[in-house]
Structures are given as structure tokens and as C-alpha cells.
Write an enzyme that holds these catalytic residues in place. Sequence first.
Site, PDB file in Angstrom:
ATOM      1  N   ASP A  21     -82.186  28.611  37.932  1.00  0.00           N
ATOM      2  CA  ASP A  21     -81.597  28.431  36.616  1.00  0.00           C
ATOM      3  C   ASP A  21     -80.117  28.097  36.812  1.00  0.00           C
ATOM      4  O   ASP A  21     -79.560  28.303  37.896  1.00  0.00           O
ATOM      5  CB  ASP A  21     -81.759  29.729  35.823  1.00  0.00           C
ATOM      6  CG  ASP A  21     -81.019  29.720  34.510  1.00  0.00           C
ATOM      7  OD1 ASP A  21     -81.196  28.770  33.732  1.00  0.00           O
ATOM      8  OD2 ASP A  21     -80.251  30.668  34.267  1.00  0.00           O
ATOM      9  N   ASP A  23     -77.083  28.434  33.953  1.00  0.00           N
ATOM     10  CA  ASP A  23     -76.141  29.350  33.304  1.00  0.00           C
ATOM     11  C   ASP A  23     -76.446  30.802  33.635  1.00  0.00           C
ATOM     12  O   ASP A  23     -77.545  31.295  33.364  1.00  0.00           O
ATOM     13  CB  ASP A  23     -76.183  29.156  31.785  1.00  0.00           C
ATOM     14  CG  ASP A  23     -75.630  27.802  31.361  1.00  0.00           C
ATOM     15  OD1 ASP A  23     -74.456  27.535  31.656  1.00  0.00           O
ATOM     16  OD2 ASP A  23     -76.375  27.023  30.745  1.00  0.00           O
TER      17      ASP A  23
END
Length: 230
Positions: A21, A23
Amino acid sequence: MTPIQGGSDRSPRRIKALLFDLDGTIAETDSVHFPAWAEILREHGHEVDWAFYRENISGRLNPEIVAEYIPGMSEEETVALVERKESHFRARVGGLEPTSGLVDLIRFASSRDIRSALVTNAPRANAVAVIEALGLGELFSPIVSADDVSAGKPSPEPYLEALARLGVLPEEALVFEDSRSGIASALAAGVPTVGVASTQEPEFLLAAGAFTTVADFTDPHLADLLRPEP
């Protein structure tokens, strides 16, 4: 590494790909997203503090946020507002730093012919801006962004798209996520998931389905996960 408890005990066997991922996982970006959203929402009568942002905005899809807090906007108005917010974000990513141990982990994986991909709900322009700001160059391939799928996390589509591009099976991959929606997306795609406890407590990530958690990528046990079992 937090001992396995509460999450799925199905750890991966032979890893061919790491799926990260963006953020909150490869970098702490909430400190940039928060003022961008606070400015936008203040214009529409909402005062947003850090606690409200973390509880109600962080990790969500932009159209969902707009629909809830600025109802009645047309699709065109929503697109324009979101782009203004994201432009604000991209202009301020210069001070970001990679999560501790990230580069070493990717290099360790690469030395074992394990590829690294980025899977994010963010627009591609954001993903590219963050990667360039972090100095990570071409370490991630492919990059699957919000621009590449019809449904973002928690839908499994982003991770299924990454698996298809990499040509690997779910059990041959390992996901790193910091949010409930991201973990749900990965698990729905069938990929074992490590929770990165950057924005949430380890217990929260385990309850969401991660099979284990780490504080960052310096955890020495991560190397063990990448070594083939006998």
C-alpha cells in the site's frame, strides 16, 4: 513482529511478489493529506481537527468523503474539488521519508527474485509524486492506482489487478497494509497480509485480518517470511 493472534494464520509459503500500500505504509502521508482536506472542508463549513481526520477521512476514497461531507455536488464539481485537493497534496510531498527499512527490504527481496508492486487507492499522479519524493525511482513495478480499476479498496479489484499483472497466485504474494479497508481488499483477493502499525494499533490490524503486524520494515522477522520453507 506481533505474534500471530486474531488474524488469519495462513502465512505465505513461497513468495514471488510483495504488494505495498502507499499512504501510511511506504510513507507517513497523513501529515500532508490532513491540511489539504482541512482546507477544502473548511470552505464548506467543516472544522476538521486531527482526531476527526484520522477517524473519518484517513484511508477513505475521495468521492465517498465528498458525498458525505459536501452533499449535492455534481460529478463534475466533485472531480474538480478532488483534483484541487490532490494538487495541494502533491505540492507538499517533498519532505516525506520512506518508512524505516523499506528500501532494504525491497533490495533484499529483489536479490531473491521477488518483485515489489505498489497498490493504492490514490490517483496515479499522487503515487508517482510520492515515489519520486521518496527517491524510490523504479523500485515498484507495476503500480496499480485508482486510475486502473473500477472499484478501489476494500474491493479486491486493486490486488487482483496487481496479481494479474505480475502473473503470480495469491498465495505467492505478500501484502503490507496499514488500514482496515486495505486489509479487507487484500484478504478478499486471497493474499496473506502483514499489518503495518503506523496509523493503527497492532490489535486493530490483527482483528481486521492481518496474520501478523510490524511497526516498520526493520523487523528482522520479515526476512524469514521471504525465505522459502523447506
